[in-house]
Design an enzyme around this catalytic site. Structure first.
Site, short mmCIF file in Angstrom:
data_model
loop_
_atom_site.label_atom_id
_atom_site.label_comp_id
_atom_site.label_asym_id
_atom_site.label_seq_id
_atom_site.Cartn_x
_atom_site.Cartn_y
_atom_site.Cartn_z
N HIS A 102 0.69 -6.54 0.36
CA HIS A 102 1.59 -7.53 -0.24
C HIS A 102 2.99 -6.98 -0.41
O HIS A 102 3.19 -5.78 -0.49
CB HIS A 102 1.05 -8.00 -1.60
CG HIS A 102 0.87 -6.87 -2.58
ND1 HIS A 102 -0.24 -6.06 -2.58
CD2 HIS A 102 1.64 -6.42 -3.59
CE1 HIS A 102 -0.16 -5.16 -3.53
NE2 HIS A 102 1.00 -5.35 -4.16
N HIS A 104 6.52 -7.45 -2.83
CA HIS A 104 7.10 -7.99 -4.08
C HIS A 104 8.53 -8.45 -3.83
O HIS A 104 9.31 -7.73 -3.19
CB HIS A 104 7.23 -6.89 -5.14
CG HIS A 104 5.96 -6.30 -5.63
ND1 HIS A 104 5.44 -6.63 -6.86
CD2 HIS A 104 5.13 -5.37 -5.10
CE1 HIS A 104 4.33 -5.91 -7.06
NE2 HIS A 104 4.13 -5.14 -6.01
#
Ligand code: 5GP
Ligand code: ZN
Length: 139
Positions: A102, A104
């Site tokens: 992922h 951010h």
């Protein structure tokens, strides 16, 4: 598509766990971080389970990158931050805590020193309102 039952981000990607979703396509999903460092803290994940960049497929990461531009524009409209921190950690020693790839996106403000990992969960009403605003701001 490779997914893990005991991975929270796989569960979110499959719709089996809740999230304040902002955007989705066949390769990626974007949602609010449940422990936001600042309002509008977003996570863009690959729908397929890659533990980290060491095993990720380039095409999926390319889509994460292009969607980061889309989401930056939405954040600019809704939040107009002074800056935007983009962070992506791989393996525990680099700061990764959820072992599903992922990125951010964290809005930043002059004079405000923020930590990337907040210990405080976001207020559900504020998260829901932020998700609605960001969804509406995507072009
Ligand atoms: P990292 O692995 O890059 O260090 O950070 C993982 C991020 O995922 C943290 O910022 C944390 O707040 C967020 N997070 C952990 N569990 C959940 C969850 O169940 N839902 C959402 N929306 N975010 C989560
Ligand atoms: Zn996963």
């Amino acid at each position: 598509m490779h997914q893990l039952d005991d991975c929270i981000f796989c569960q979110i990607a499959q719709g089996n766990a809740p999230a304040y979703k902002i955007h989705e396509d066949e390769l990626t999903l974007t949602f609010l971080d449940i422990f936001p460092a600042t309002a509008g803290h977003l996570l863009i994940i690959t729908k397929e389970h890659f533990t980290d960049i060491f095993e990720a497929r380039p095409e999926a990461l390319a889509r994460v990158a292009s969607n980061s531009v889309l989401m930056t524009k939405a954040l600019e409209k809704v939040i107009a931050p002074d800056g935007l921190g983009i962070y992506q950690f791989n393996r525990a020693c680099a700061g990764q805590t959820v072992f599903h790839y992922h990125m951010h996106l964290i809005p930043q403000f002059e004079g405000k020193d923020i930590g990337i990992h907040s210990k405080q969960a976001g207020d559900p009403e504020q998260l829901a309102a932020m998700a609605e605003q960001l969804k509406a701001a995507i072009q």
